[in-house]
Scaffold this motif. Structure first.
Motif, PDB file in Angstrom:
ATOM      1  N   LYS A   1       0.808  -1.217   0.000  1.00  0.00           N
ATOM      2  CA  LYS A   1       0.000   0.000   0.000  1.00  0.00           C
ATOM      3  C   LYS A   1       0.843   1.270   0.000  1.00  0.00           C
ATOM      4  O   LYS A   1       0.318   2.361  -0.178  1.00  0.00           O
ATOM      5  CB  LYS A   1      -0.908   0.018   1.229  1.00  0.00           C
ATOM      6  CG  LYS A   1      -2.155  -0.843   1.107  1.00  0.00           C
ATOM      7  CD  LYS A   1      -3.207  -0.136   0.272  1.00  0.00           C
ATOM      8  CE  LYS A   1      -4.530  -0.880   0.307  1.00  0.00           C
ATOM      9  NZ  LYS A   1      -5.536  -0.219  -0.536  1.00  0.00           N
ATOM     10  N   GLY A   2       2.141   1.126   0.243  1.00  0.00           N
ATOM     11  CA  GLY A   2       2.988   2.307   0.285  1.00  0.00           C
ATOM     12  C   GLY A   2       2.790   3.141   1.531  1.00  0.00           C
ATOM     13  O   GLY A   2       2.938   4.364   1.494  1.00  0.00           O
ATOM     14  N   LEU A   3       2.456   2.496   2.649  1.00  0.00           N
ATOM     15  CA  LEU A   3       2.288   3.217   3.905  1.00  0.00           C
ATOM     16  C   LEU A   3       3.644   3.452   4.561  1.00  0.00           C
ATOM     17  O   LEU A   3       4.579   2.673   4.393  1.00  0.00           O
ATOM     18  CB  LEU A   3       1.400   2.421   4.873  1.00  0.00           C
ATOM     19  CG  LEU A   3      -0.008   2.071   4.405  1.00  0.00           C
ATOM     20  CD1 LEU A   3      -0.708   1.231   5.462  1.00  0.00           C
ATOM     21  CD2 LEU A   3      -0.806   3.321   4.111  1.00  0.00           C
ATOM     22  N   THR A   4       3.763   4.519   5.313  1.00  0.00           N
ATOM     23  CA  THR A   4       4.946   4.718   6.130  1.00  0.00           C
ATOM     24  C   THR A   4       4.852   3.799   7.351  1.00  0.00           C
ATOM     25  O   THR A   4       3.785   3.248   7.662  1.00  0.00           O
ATOM     26  CB  THR A   4       5.054   6.173   6.595  1.00  0.00           C
ATOM     27  OG1 THR A   4       3.954   6.452   7.490  1.00  0.00           O
ATOM     28  CG2 THR A   4       5.021   7.137   5.420  1.00  0.00           C
TER      29      THR A   4
ATOM     30  N   ALA B   1       9.619   5.515  17.358  1.00  0.00           N
ATOM     31  CA  ALA B   1      10.572   4.704  16.600  1.00  0.00           C
ATOM     32  C   ALA B   1      10.144   4.589  15.136  1.00  0.00           C
ATOM     33  O   ALA B   1      10.974   4.670  14.222  1.00  0.00           O
ATOM     34  CB  ALA B   1      10.694   3.318  17.226  1.00  0.00           C
ATOM     35  N   ALA B   2       8.838   4.396  14.910  1.00  0.00           N
ATOM     36  CA  ALA B   2       8.330   4.304  13.538  1.00  0.00           C
ATOM     37  C   ALA B   2       8.563   5.611  12.791  1.00  0.00           C
ATOM     38  O   ALA B   2       8.961   5.613  11.622  1.00  0.00           O
ATOM     39  CB  ALA B   2       6.842   3.961  13.557  1.00  0.00           C
ATOM     40  N   HIS B   3       8.322   6.722  13.471  1.00  0.00           N
ATOM     41  CA  HIS B   3       8.547   8.040  12.875  1.00  0.00           C
ATOM     42  C   HIS B   3      10.017   8.214  12.501  1.00  0.00           C
ATOM     43  O   HIS B   3      10.344   8.724  11.418  1.00  0.00           O
ATOM     44  CB  HIS B   3       8.116   9.124  13.860  1.00  0.00           C
ATOM     45  CG  HIS B   3       8.448  10.516  13.429  1.00  0.00           C
ATOM     46  ND1 HIS B   3       7.751  11.179  12.440  1.00  0.00           N
ATOM     47  CD2 HIS B   3       9.414  11.382  13.855  1.00  0.00           C
ATOM     48  CE1 HIS B   3       8.263  12.385  12.276  1.00  0.00           C
ATOM     49  NE2 HIS B   3       9.271  12.538  13.115  1.00  0.00           N
ATOM     50  N   ALA B   4      10.909   7.777  13.379  1.00  0.00           N
ATOM     51  CA  ALA B   4      12.341   7.897  13.109  1.00  0.00           C
ATOM     52  C   ALA B   4      12.745   7.033  11.912  1.00  0.00           C
ATOM     53  O   ALA B   4      13.549   7.457  11.076  1.00  0.00           O
ATOM     54  CB  ALA B   4      13.146   7.504  14.342  1.00  0.00           C
ATOM     55  N   MET B   5      12.185   5.834  11.807  1.00  0.00           N
ATOM     56  CA  MET B   5      12.482   4.972  10.667  1.00  0.00           C
ATOM     57  C   MET B   5      12.077   5.647   9.359  1.00  0.00           C
ATOM     58  O   MET B   5      12.776   5.536   8.342  1.00  0.00           O
ATOM     59  CB  MET B   5      11.769   3.634  10.821  1.00  0.00           C
ATOM     60  CG  MET B   5      12.304   2.769  11.949  1.00  0.00           C
ATOM     61  SD  MET B   5      11.277   1.307  12.277  1.00  0.00           S
ATOM     62  CE  MET B   5      11.608   0.319  10.811  1.00  0.00           C
ATOM     63  N   ASP B   6      10.968   6.361   9.393  1.00  0.00           N
ATOM     64  CA  ASP B   6      10.485   7.041   8.188  1.00  0.00           C
ATOM     65  C   ASP B   6      11.333   8.257   7.828  1.00  0.00           C
ATOM     66  O   ASP B   6      11.469   8.595   6.650  1.00  0.00           O
ATOM     67  CB  ASP B   6       9.031   7.495   8.387  1.00  0.00           C
ATOM     68  CG  ASP B   6       8.061   6.334   8.512  1.00  0.00           C
ATOM     69  OD1 ASP B   6       8.349   5.263   7.965  1.00  0.00           O
ATOM     70  OD2 ASP B   6       7.016   6.507   9.161  1.00  0.00           O
ATOM     71  N   THR B   7      11.890   8.913   8.832  1.00  0.00           N
ATOM     72  CA  THR B   7      12.558  10.194   8.587  1.00  0.00           C
ATOM     73  C   THR B   7      14.073  10.082   8.492  1.00  0.00           C
ATOM     74  O   THR B   7      14.701  10.831   7.736  1.00  0.00           O
ATOM     75  CB  THR B   7      12.189  11.210   9.679  1.00  0.00           C
ATOM     76  OG1 THR B   7      12.472  10.640  10.973  1.00  0.00           O
ATOM     77  CG2 THR B   7      10.714  11.570   9.595  1.00  0.00           C
TER      78      THR B   7
END
Length: 403
Positions: free
Chosen positions: A72-75, A320-326
């Motif tokens: 789906k291309g989700l972050t 942590a998820a936010h950091a992985m994305d950024t």
């Protein structure tokens, strides 16, 4: 950081929640009945659920934007609340084709696989037509240190010969499991211990692949996936089955385990949240010593403490998820280590309290709590034990103050 969910994420959360309530939770008893009749084959009700989820577009939600056109291309931040909702049921993630070890294996093939490997193995996995396993852990060495792996992968003309002994290979007992990603050594004498390892694709039905037995986990056989003990005896596969190239196994493993670790943690949050809700329901409905359990001070305290711990772990997971994305998986490694330490321990604590409040009922098959606890306890070892993450995290934090 703003953790408010986008309209897209909220719509998916509503859809997944509705699907879980309408289809997944009611199917749990049927799933168990069918599984009891045929232990190592995926129950028919699961296939029905998967078809419904796929028809609604609730499929392969775990694959981030970097893996388009797959998924789906989700972050990671967008996927986190969806994984939490799926984690409320032991069968939830598979319904949406988001269950381990397939998720990690699909990411490996999407990121590192050749076009031939993607066509032969990735596409059927993305379609939910087959299952897979990741064969790394070995009984004779401390596999928490991946450089200890002893399985040999030796080139012989246009083939490689695999010899080794693995155990607790999750998913390999399932009759639908068709492919194993095997971690072994092609260059065991290299002075650089991080380039000794290689990963290779081994079809489960290849001659020489011996499924010895399903290993139990705290008394559960975890059918239909199971955790196999496997002996590879002179197993021959084409040279084209090497993933990325010789000596790339450790690099691939590190790339695979980052997302896998946080996916486990996301599901832990959902499991703990459902346990808390069951704890509250039980405390309101049971009377002891002349009043409901919810009026007992000790019960109120464990409910409050559990809610605090879940919310703390949820926020750390989102960070942590936010950091992985950024900043990428490497840049987020310290936060991934933190949540891998925190979330399973939190889940074990919350589920244990829920079992205590349920009494004997919490130990049996009429409640999901015992299975929840087993899974949470396993995750304290899966993808690296707590001690390894604490050792590496402590080392990294302390090094910032070295002179």
């Amino acid at each position: 950081m703003n953790f408010s969910y986008s309209e897209k994420t909220q719509a998916l959360m509503d859809s997944v929640t509705a699907f879980m309530n309408e289809h997944v939770f009611p199917a749990e008893p049927t799933y168990q009945t069918q599984l009891n009749a045929q232990r190592w084959k995926t129950p028919a009700v699961m296939e029905s659920l998967k078809q419904k989820a796929q028809a609604q577009g609730l499929w392969n939600l775990f694959l981030p934007t970097a893996y388009l056109p797959y998924g789906k291309g989700l972050t990671n931040l967008e996927y986190a609340p969806l994984a939490e909702i799926m984690g409320r049921s032991m069968i939830g993630a598979e319904v949406f084709n988001c269950s381990a070890p397939d998720t990690g294996n699909m990411e490996v093939l999407a990121r590192y696989g050749s076009e031939e490997q993607k066509e032969r193995w990735l596409q059927p996995l993305l379609d939910g037509k087959i299952r897979s396993a990741f064969a790394m852990t070995e009984p004779k060495v401390a596999s928490s240190d991946a450089t200890n792996i002893e399985t040999s992968i030796v080139r012989d003309g246009d083939e490689y010969i695999v010899n080794g002994h693995k155990f607790y290979i999750s998913g390999a007992c399932n009759e639908e499991c068709e492919i194993l990603i095997v971690m072994g050594k092609t260059d065991p004498d290299n002075d650089n211990k991080y380039v000794q390892q290689t990963q290779i694709l081994v079809p489960r039905n290849t001659p020489g692949v011996q499924i010895v037995r399903p290993m139990e986990v705290m008394g559960w056989d975890d059918a239909p996936e199971g955790h196999a003990e496997i002996i590879f005896e002179n197993v021959r596969v084409p040279a084209s089955h090497i993933i990325l190239g010789e000596g790339k196994g450790f690099e691939i493993a590190q790339g695979r385990l980052g997302p896998g670790r946080i996916h486990h943690c996301m599901r832990m949050i959902g499991m703990a949240q459902r346990s808390l809700e069951l704890m509250c329901e039980r405390s309101e409905s049971r009377v002891a010593f002349g009043k409901t359990l919810s009026k007992q001070q000790s019960v109120r305290e464990v409910i409050a403490l559990s809610a605090c711990e879940i919310e703390q772990a949820r926020l750390l997971t989102l960070k942590a998820a936010h950091a992985m994305d950024t900043v990428g998986n490497k840049g987020a490694k310290e936060l991934i280590a933190m949540i891998k330490i925190v979330a399973p321990r939190m889940a074990c604590n919350v589920i244990d309290r829920a079992i205590q409040i349920h009494g004997a009922h919490g130990l049996g098959q009429d409640s999901p709590l015992a299975r929840f606890y087993s899974y949470a306890r396993v995750v304290r070892l899966a993808d690296g034990p707590d001690e390894v993450h604490m050792m590496q995290l402590g080392r990294n934090l302390a090094s910032a103050y070295s002179f």
